[in-house]
Write a protein that holds these residues in place. Structure first.
Motif, PDB file in Angstrom:
ATOM      1  N   GLU A 180       0.570  -1.239  -0.081  1.00 46.01           N
ATOM      2  CA  GLU A 180      -0.043  -0.071  -0.184  1.00 46.01           C
ATOM      3  C   GLU A 180       0.895   1.416   0.217  1.00 46.01           C
ATOM      4  O   GLU A 180       0.467   2.224  -0.242  1.00 46.01           O
ATOM      5  CB  GLU A 180      -0.974  -0.024   1.067  1.00 46.01           C
ATOM      6  N   ALA A 181       2.035   1.254   0.399  1.00 48.36           N
ATOM      7  CA  ALA A 181       2.918   2.301   0.218  1.00 48.36           C
ATOM      8  C   ALA A 181       3.207   2.515  -1.012  1.00 48.36           C
ATOM      9  O   ALA A 181       3.463   3.523  -1.738  1.00 48.36           O
ATOM     10  CB  ALA A 181       4.406   1.936   0.943  1.00 48.36           C
ATOM     11  N   GLY A 182       3.155   1.543  -2.094  1.00 47.44           N
ATOM     12  CA  GLY A 182       3.007   1.620  -3.635  1.00 47.44           C
ATOM     13  C   GLY A 182       1.839   2.341  -3.997  1.00 47.44           C
ATOM     14  O   GLY A 182       1.674   3.307  -4.492  1.00 47.44           O
ATOM     15  N   ARG A 241       2.715   6.208   5.847  1.00 44.88           N
ATOM     16  CA  ARG A 241       4.497   6.442   5.650  1.00 44.88           C
ATOM     17  C   ARG A 241       4.865   6.962   4.416  1.00 44.88           C
ATOM     18  O   ARG A 241       5.870   7.810   4.609  1.00 44.88           O
ATOM     19  CB  ARG A 241       4.885   5.064   6.232  1.00 44.88           C
ATOM     20  N   ASP A 242       4.470   6.425   3.494  1.00 44.79           N
ATOM     21  CA  ASP A 242       4.863   6.932   2.219  1.00 44.79           C
ATOM     22  C   ASP A 242       4.790   8.406   1.885  1.00 44.79           C
ATOM     23  O   ASP A 242       5.626   9.082   1.412  1.00 44.79           O
ATOM     24  CB  ASP A 242       4.385   6.033   1.101  1.00 44.79           C
ATOM     25  N   ALA A 243       3.352   8.763   2.186  1.00 44.91           N
ATOM     26  CA  ALA A 243       2.986  10.234   2.079  1.00 44.91           C
ATOM     27  C   ALA A 243       3.928  11.034   3.006  1.00 44.91           C
ATOM     28  O   ALA A 243       4.490  11.933   2.680  1.00 44.91           O
ATOM     29  CB  ALA A 243       1.538  10.652   2.564  1.00 44.91           C
ATOM     30  N   ILE A 298      -2.928  12.035   7.981  1.00 44.82           N
ATOM     31  CA  ILE A 298      -1.348  12.182   7.510  1.00 44.82           C
ATOM     32  C   ILE A 298      -1.267  12.559   6.162  1.00 44.82           C
ATOM     33  O   ILE A 298      -0.495  13.349   5.969  1.00 44.82           O
ATOM     34  CB  ILE A 298      -0.782  10.763   8.088  1.00 44.82           C
ATOM     35  N   CYS A 299      -1.912  11.877   5.241  1.00 45.11           N
ATOM     36  CA  CYS A 299      -1.667  12.103   3.846  1.00 45.11           C
ATOM     37  C   CYS A 299      -2.169  13.685   3.580  1.00 45.11           C
ATOM     38  O   CYS A 299      -1.496  14.227   2.640  1.00 45.11           O
ATOM     39  CB  CYS A 299      -2.471  11.119   3.049  1.00 45.11           C
ATOM     40  N   ARG A 339      -2.753  11.256  -4.020  1.00 44.04           N
ATOM     41  CA  ARG A 339      -2.971  10.111  -4.390  1.00 44.04           C
ATOM     42  C   ARG A 339      -3.421   9.081  -3.425  1.00 44.04           C
ATOM     43  O   ARG A 339      -4.504   8.303  -3.320  1.00 44.04           O
ATOM     44  CB  ARG A 339      -2.041   9.397  -5.436  1.00 44.04           C
ATOM     45  N   HIS A 340      -2.467   9.144  -2.170  1.00 40.75           N
ATOM     46  CA  HIS A 340      -2.775   7.926  -1.146  1.00 40.75           C
ATOM     47  C   HIS A 340      -4.092   8.569  -0.394  1.00 40.75           C
ATOM     48  O   HIS A 340      -4.933   7.737  -0.009  1.00 40.75           O
ATOM     49  CB  HIS A 340      -1.678   8.123  -0.299  1.00 40.75           C
ATOM     50  N   ALA A 341      -4.451   9.936  -0.294  1.00 43.57           N
ATOM     51  CA  ALA A 341      -5.472  10.338   0.282  1.00 43.57           C
ATOM     52  C   ALA A 341      -6.749  10.184  -0.155  1.00 43.57           C
ATOM     53  O   ALA A 341      -7.546   9.597   0.239  1.00 43.57           O
ATOM     54  CB  ALA A 341      -5.367  11.778   0.648  1.00 43.57           C
TER      55      ALA A 341
END
Length: 385
Positions: free
Chosen positions: A84-86, A256-258, A331-332, A352-354
């Motif tokens: 999901e980080a991807g 985490r990625d964001a 967070i995102c 994109r994550h959000a």
């Protein structure tokens, strides 16, 4: 060490867990991140990744036998976070395939059904979907209208389903339907007459993924299509809990990625002659995000250890799903503010994550549903109706 790690999280993991996590992380960095912005923009799900996911042992990875990897709950969670980080769409594929469709067959299916489908699904030769949600039966699956009636030794299934992941590319569907006795599950090859799947588009979320409307127009299946071990809603709920558990980890992977995108940007972006990272307001944002990421991963790990020990209760999964989705989307969104106007482009991941997390927050139980599950646990009073 992960830039957000303030508590030495890796010290809580075994060498085997770290190895699995790092292999999936490397795959995401090499195969997903360079391409995901284009996939998202084009609303394209990369089916070409399926053999690679299978080679990593990620399809039905928590299941035993029939070619499945037999990994622990913690290992599955770590993999979900990295995927999901991807992108949420990639983790969702693994969840629909393994936590929903394969789990339904593994836990509730006959030996013949397991032998026919699980080995092929584990190596990615067959894709599965899970048909539970309907246009008017999302949070309340007991009100589903899809009905299966007997016709001699066969069953005839009629109804509609909505938001069914992977259905248009699936080879087999696990369909849940009312019967004269109780809700039952059916293993339905998607090639049968009367089965149709149409992708839902356009979408603002989960664009690198496939969700469909299903039509079941007098679909005829034999007696041995029934999942013998699933009678009533307990059957699909056991599968949903597997998927919800993966979301507890996955949402934190997106967060985490964001955070990492925002942190790197804040170090490089000059504003008023100094890096954004040098301003107190920026540091406060970064600290607040990192604290919630650390707490979210610690919660996920605790639930994973409970699951591996056989002591995880359904309401505890609701704790993780509600908290981690809610915090991840916050967070995102906060990470996007550090990026300023550049944050609305697909050059960066937070928005994109959000957007994806709007879907993740909704499926497998909305915030409201999980709140009521926990409210009932605390008070002893059911407030769903």
């Amino acid at each position: 060490m992960d830039p957000s790690d303030l508590v030495s999280f890796d010290s809580l993991l075994s060498a085997e867990e770290l190895d699995l996590r790092d292999r999936v992380r490397s795959f995401v960095r090499s195969a997903i991140r360079p391409n995901v912005a284009r996939w998202y923009e084009d609303a394209y799900f990369p089916l070409e990744l399926v053999p690679e996911l299978a080679r990593l042992g990620l399809l039905g990875m928590h299941l035993q036998g029939y070619g499945c990897a037999g990994r622990s709950a913690v290992e599955y969670g770590l993999a979900a976070a990295e995927l999901e980080a991807g992108d949420s769409g990639i983790r969702t594929f693994v969840s629909v395939q393994g936590s929903l469709a394969m789990t339904a067959i593994s836990r509730h299916g006959s030996e013949a059904q397991k032998q026919e489908w699980l080995p092929r699904m584990a190596v990615g030769e067959a894709i599965g979907c899970f048909g539970l949600t309907e246009p008017t039966a999302g949070s309340d699956p007991s009100s589903m209208r899809t009905f299966a009636r007997r016709d001699g030794t066969d069953w005839i299934i009629s109804g509609t389903k909505r938001w069914i992941g992977l259905a248009s590319v699936a080879d087999v569907a696990v369909i849940w339907a009312q019967t004269d006795d109780a809700v039952r599950g059916f293993v339905v090859p998607t090639s049968v007459h009367g089965f149709t799947a149409a992708p839902i588009e356009p979408k603002l979320s989960m664009r690198a993924s496939i969700q469909c409307d299903l039509g079941l127009d007098d679909v005829r299946v034999p007696e041995d299509a029934v999942l013998p071990g699933a009678v009533g809603l307990r059957g699909p709920f056991t599968c949903l809990n597997e998927a919800r558990y993966g979301i507890v980890w996955g949402a934190m992977g997106a967060a985490r990625d964001a955070f990492e995108d925002a942190l790197e940007y804040s170090r490089e972006r000059l504003q008023f002659g100094r890096p954004l990272a040098g301003y107190q307001l920026t540091q406060e944002k970064l600290v607040d995000m990192a604290l919630e990421i650390n707490k979210g991963f610690l919660l996920a790990l605790h639930l994973g250890r409970l699951k591996d020990a056989g002591g995880l209760e359904p309401h505890q999964i609701s704790v993780g799903k509600l908290n981690n989705c809610r915090e991840a989307i916050a967070i995102c969104r906060e990470a996007r503010t550090i990026l300023g106007g550049n944050g609305i482009t697909l050059d960066y991941s937070p928005l994109r994550h959000a957007n994806n997390l709007e879907s993740v927050r909704t499926y497998e139980g909305t915030d409201e549903v999980h709140t009521l599950i926990l409210g009932q646990r605390l008070t002893g009073e059911g407030a769903f109706r």
